[in-house]
Each structure stands twice: as structure tokens, then as C-alpha cells.
Design an enzyme around this catalytic site. Structure first.
Site, mmCIF file in Angstrom:
data_model
loop_
_atom_site.group_PDB
_atom_site.id
_atom_site.type_symbol
_atom_site.label_atom_id
_atom_site.label_comp_id
_atom_site.label_asym_id
_atom_site.label_seq_id
_atom_site.Cartn_x
_atom_site.Cartn_y
_atom_site.Cartn_z
ATOM 1 C CG ASP A 26 -1.953 1.052 1.240
ATOM 2 O OD1 ASP A 26 -2.956 0.890 1.951
ATOM 3 O OD2 ASP A 26 -1.769 2.072 0.554
ATOM 4 C CG ASP A 134 -2.694 3.569 -2.897
ATOM 5 O OD1 ASP A 134 -3.775 2.959 -2.866
ATOM 6 O OD2 ASP A 134 -2.199 4.168 -1.926
ATOM 7 C CD GLU A 135 -5.531 -1.363 -0.800
ATOM 8 O OE1 GLU A 135 -6.038 -2.360 -0.326
ATOM 9 O OE2 GLU A 135 -6.137 -0.280 -0.934
HETATM 10 P P1 TTP Z 1 -5.349 5.486 0.516
HETATM 11 O O1 TTP Z 1 -4.423 4.331 0.314
HETATM 12 O O2 TTP Z 1 -6.559 5.270 1.353
HETATM 13 O O3 TTP Z 1 -4.577 6.689 1.195
HETATM 14 P P2 TTP Z 1 -3.141 7.276 0.934
HETATM 15 O O4 TTP Z 1 -2.340 6.448 0.000
HETATM 16 O O5 TTP Z 1 -3.295 8.702 0.520
HETATM 17 O O6 TTP Z 1 -2.520 7.274 2.385
HETATM 18 P P3 TTP Z 1 -1.962 6.069 3.249
HETATM 19 O O7 TTP Z 1 -0.524 6.405 3.463
HETATM 20 O O8 TTP Z 1 -2.750 6.135 4.514
HETATM 21 O O9 TTP Z 1 -2.163 4.815 2.492
HETATM 22 O O10 TTP Z 1 -5.819 6.035 -0.876
HETATM 23 C C1 TTP Z 1 -4.977 6.064 -2.020
HETATM 24 C C2 TTP Z 1 -5.275 7.298 -2.841
HETATM 25 O O11 TTP Z 1 -6.654 7.332 -3.187
HETATM 26 C C3 TTP Z 1 -5.006 8.580 -2.087
HETATM 27 O O12 TTP Z 1 -3.673 9.020 -2.206
HETATM 28 C C4 TTP Z 1 -6.000 9.522 -2.676
HETATM 29 C C5 TTP Z 1 -7.142 8.665 -3.142
HETATM 30 N N1 TTP Z 1 -8.289 8.826 -2.218
HETATM 31 C C6 TTP Z 1 -9.290 9.738 -2.534
HETATM 32 O O13 TTP Z 1 -9.254 10.380 -3.588
HETATM 33 N N2 TTP Z 1 -10.332 9.911 -1.658
HETATM 34 C C7 TTP Z 1 -10.428 9.238 -0.484
HETATM 35 O O14 TTP Z 1 -11.374 9.426 0.297
HETATM 36 C C8 TTP Z 1 -9.385 8.276 -0.157
HETATM 37 C C9 TTP Z 1 -9.445 7.506 1.123
HETATM 38 C C10 TTP Z 1 -8.351 8.123 -1.066
HETATM 39 CA CA CA Z 2 -2.181 4.182 0.274
#
Ligand code: TTP
Ligand code: CA
Length: 418
Positions: A26, A134-135
Site C-alpha cells: 500500500d 495504490d494497493e
Molecule cells: P489510501 O491508500 O486510502 O490513502 P493514501 O495512500 O493517501 O494514504 P496512506 O498512506 O494512509 O495509504 O488512498 C490512495 C489514494 O486514493 C489517495 O492518495 C488519494 C485517493 N483517495 C481519494 O481520492 N479519496 C479518499 O477518500 C481516499 C481515502 C483516497
Molecule cells: Ca495508500
């Protein structure tokens, strides 16, 4: 492959071989990390990616915030107006005052960065399941091992995950958090355990222990609503959930209750499967080790029939037919033969598989597998037409021809095919 009945102890080697090694990768504050790639001055700064922050705009939400911005309380899905109250735009604050670096969402750019990361992951995995931009989950069972390094300080699997993290950072320039575990749900929770830039390893046999102290929200699949209902039952931690009465959970939450209970107990038999079109179909069968050639043949014939039927159901033609022979303890041999063109021919799958098997005459085997690969879905349009008109079978589009070449005599080359 693992037993599907969930009856075995989590992560403990069973007759099917050693525990699986699953990674959940992730990316950290992904959109913000992408913005930092093209604007390195943003490194170390509170970055907020979202919409609606320009003067005159009022409606919009935060897509993500860098960890520096999160320290101020800014988080994904928050109203942009609230974020601006907490951390005004850097352009609008006096020198020396805290301000945020706001950037608008540029999905095309983030997708291009994501594609670079996924290419590395694909290169590193036996199978890859992309979950979002991103996962992803990776099954790396055949690439590394749960064994400890020579000095006994860590597992080889941990070193492999560290190698993947370093490749992403060096080759793409963004950081990932990785969870390593014997099943998908534990790997998912582990990747979130030590964010950002985290690496958490949950070794086989310790999944339940790892889950126990975590709050129930940490179990993947438990949102705020389910969490509230569980709390009403006095279930606060994943440990409470693991110790709860399974039948009560099923009464209250149905099948999902059973699933959550199993996961909290470290059991999750889901297999990492790619999304989209399959690259191959295979079927395997494990049995008590035997050198009885006729038993081997019977098994291979049965598997060949099942695999051919599956390909037929999916409307797939195949150009390569292969077998896998596992000899005790864990030696995996694969052999495959390519045909001059794609076919859909169950009898040929059986005869090629049996002919590949002759090389192993007299050997003790504990598992056999049959695979068809190099798939094409030329019949796809026809197949979907068939299903519209209610037909359930389709004729083979092309008849078999004689095999022409043997592949992967060393077995190593196509190991990851299985
Ligand atoms: P996430 O993996 O939930 O968050 P992240 O990568 O920004 O942070 P973390 O380090 O906690 O993993 O989401 C991946 C991407 O998806 C994030 O960068 C932006 C997008 N996203 C949105 O556009 N809206 C949202 O509500 C969420 C949760 C994510
Ligand atoms: Ca993430």
C-alpha cells in the site's frame, strides 16, 4: 495450494506444503507522494491534494494529505473548507506561519506512477491482484521462504519484502508500506500497522496473536457501523472477536460474521487471483506420497478433464499444455508443451499431460497438477452471443494439431506458471 476448508491451523505447514507468503503493498499518501515526484520542494511539507481550494471555490474534498498535513488533523474525504480553516494556503499566510501546500487532483499523472509501481510488483510476484491505484496483493510463495536467515534474526520473506520496497523507492521514487503474512487479511492489516514506509511481518502461527490486541476496526471489512454493533456485544478487540461465539456472530451478521470470526482467528483461505482475464487455468491435487504410476495417470487424466472443462466454460483456447509434479518434500517440477496454434480439445489436454508424465515414471509424487496456458479468447464474442440466446455450450473453434515443441525441460523456467 492450501486446504480450502479452513480446518487446518493458520499458517502451519500442511500436507499441501509450507504456509503461503502473501504481501499487501500500500503506497504511502499516494497522490501527495506523486506530487512530490514532480515538485521535490514539497518533500517534508504539509501537502494537501484535493479539489475546491482555489479562491472563489467552496465545495470540494481532500483526496489525501501528506503525513505532515495529517499531523494538523487533515485527512482524506474531509471538506476542503475545513482543511483550509485548519491549514490555510501557504500563499495566504504570513512568513513563518503554518500553511498548507494545496494541489489539485491529476489522476492521469498518478496512474502513470501507479503503472511503474505495478510493473515492479508484477516482476516480483507469482501472482498479483491489483486492488486500487495504490494497493495490491502479491503471492510470493515460490519466490522466497519463511525460513530464517543464517543469523536467525529475520525471515527470508522479510528480506524479500524489503527488496521490493527498495526497488519501488529507487526506481519510482515513492514509498510503500508492506505487510507480510501467511494470508491476505493478515497481510492487509500488517501493511497498515506501521505506516508510512512500514514493513510488518506476521509469521505463520502468529496471526491470531498479532490480531488480538488490535481494535476491531483494524480487521479488514469492519466499518464504523459493524464496529458499533460489535461493541454492543462487548467485542472491543480482534482478540475478543476471535474468542466470541461463532454462532452468535452468524446469527447477528450472517455469513459475514463467520468470515470476520475466521479472520480474527487467523484463518483466510482466499487465494491471490489476478483481476481481469486469466492467463492460465490449472488444477492440482495433493495426496499421500506414492510411486504408483497408474494412480498418477488416473489423477492426471481427471485433472486434465477438469481443466479442459474450465477452459471450455470460459470460452478460452489454449496453446500450451503443462503438468506439475511435486516430489517430497517440496521439489516442484513443471513440464509444458506448446502446440502450433490455439485449440480447445479435452482429449489432447489429457494425452499431452499423460505423455509429459512419462518422464516421472517410478518417481514418488505427493502432488500433481495440469495447466493450460497461452490463452486466447477469440471465441469471446461468439460466447457472449451464445449466452444471450440461452445456449450453454460452444463448439471448439479449431481442432487440435500435433504438438511440436517441448518447453522448460529444466522445470525452473515455468515454475511460476503454477
Ligand atoms: P489510501 O491508500 O486510502 O490513502 P493514501 O495512500 O493517501 O494514504 P496512506 O498512506 O494512509 O495509504 O488512498 C490512495 C489514494 O486514493 C489517495 O492518495 C488519494 C485517493 N483517495 C481519494 O481520492 N479519496 C479518499 O477518500 C481516499 C481515502 C483516497
Ligand atoms: Ca495508500
Amino acid at each position: 495450494m492450501a486446504n480450502r476448508d479452513g480446518a487446518r491451523l493458520p499458517g502451519v505447514p500442511d500436507e499441501d506444503g509450507p504456509a503461503r507468503i502473501i504481501l499487501h503493498v500500500d503506497m504511502d499518501c499516494f497522490y501527495a507522494a506523486c506530487e512530490r515526484l514532480r515538485e521535490p520542494e514539497l518533500v517534508g511539507k504539509p501537502v494537501i491534494v484535493g479539489m475546491g481550494y482555489e479562491p472563489g471555490e467552496t465545495i470540494g474534498a481532500v483526496a489525501t494529505a501528506s503525513y505532515e498535513a495529517r499531523a494538523f488533523g487533515i485527512e482524506s474525504a474531509q471538506a476542503i473548507s475545513k482543511a483550509l480553516d485548519t491549514l490555510p494556503r501557504i500563499e495566504a499566510v504570513a512568513d513563518g506561519e503554518a500553511g498548507g501546500y494545496y494541489r489539485s487532483v491529476d489522476l492521469d499523472f498518478y496512474k502513470s506512477v501507479s503503472a511503474e509501481v505495478k510493473a515492479i510488483l508484477r516482476d516480483c510476484a507469482d501472482t498479483l491482484r491489483e486492488v486500487s491505484i495504490d494497493e495490491a496483493y502479491l503471492d510470493v510463495t515460490e519466490r522466497t521462504a519463511w525460513d530464517k536467515t543464517a543469523d536467525g534474526s529475520r525471515t527470508l520473506a522479510e528480506g524479500y519484502a524489503r527488496y521490493i520496497k527498495q526497488r519501488i523507492e529507487r526506481e519510482v521514487g515513492v514509498t510503500a508500506s508492506i505487510g507480510v503474512a501467511p494470508n491476505m487479511s493478515a497481510a492487509k492489516v500488517a501493511s497498515d500497522f506501521d505506516k508510512p514506509d512500514g514493513l510488518t511481518v506476521v509469521e505463520p502461527g502468529t496471526v491470531r496473536e498479532f490480531f488480538a490486541p488490535l481494535s476491531i476496526e483494524a480487521v479488514h471489512g469492519i466499518g464504523p457501523v459493524t464496529a458499533r454493533s460489535l461493541r454492543d456485544l462487548g467485542i472491543e478487540t480482534a482478540g475478543d472477536l476471535a474468542a466470541a461465539d461463532r454462532d452468535d456472530l452468524v446469527d447477528q451478521f450472517g455469513e459475514r460474521g463467520r468470515e470476520l470470526y475466521e479472520r480474527a482467528n487467523g484463518r483466510d483461505t482466499r487465494v491471490v487471483e489476478p483481476v481481469g482475464k486469466p492467463k492460465s487455468f490449472s488444477r492440482e491435487s495433493a495426496f499421500p506420497p506414492t510411486a504408483d504410476g497408474s494412480e498418477h495417470q488416473t489423477t492426471v487424466s481427471r485433472l486434465a478433464e477438469a481443466v479442459a472443462a474450465r477452459a471450455d466454460r470460459e470460452g478460452a483456447l489454449y496453446q500450451t499444455i503443462g503438468i506439475k509434479v511435486v516430489t517430497p518434500p517440496f521439489d516442484v517440477h513443471t513440464r509444458a508443451r506448446s502446440l502450433p496454434g490455439p485449440v480447445q480439445d479435452p482429449a489432447l489436454v489429457e494425452s499431452v499431460a499423460l505423455s509429459l508424465l512419462t518422464e516421472f515414471e517410478g518417481e514418488t509424487a505427493r502432488k500433481l497438477g495440469v495447466r493450460v496456458s497461452k490463452l486466447s479468447f477469440a471465441a469471446e464474442d461468439q460466447a457472449s452471443l451464445d449466452s444471450w440466446s440461452g445456449a450453454t455450450t460452444s463448439e471448439p473453434r479449431e481442432k487440435s494439431s500435433q504438438p511440436v515443441s517441448d518447453q522448460s525441460r529444466e522445470g525452473q523456467q515455468s515454475l511460476t506458471d503454477f
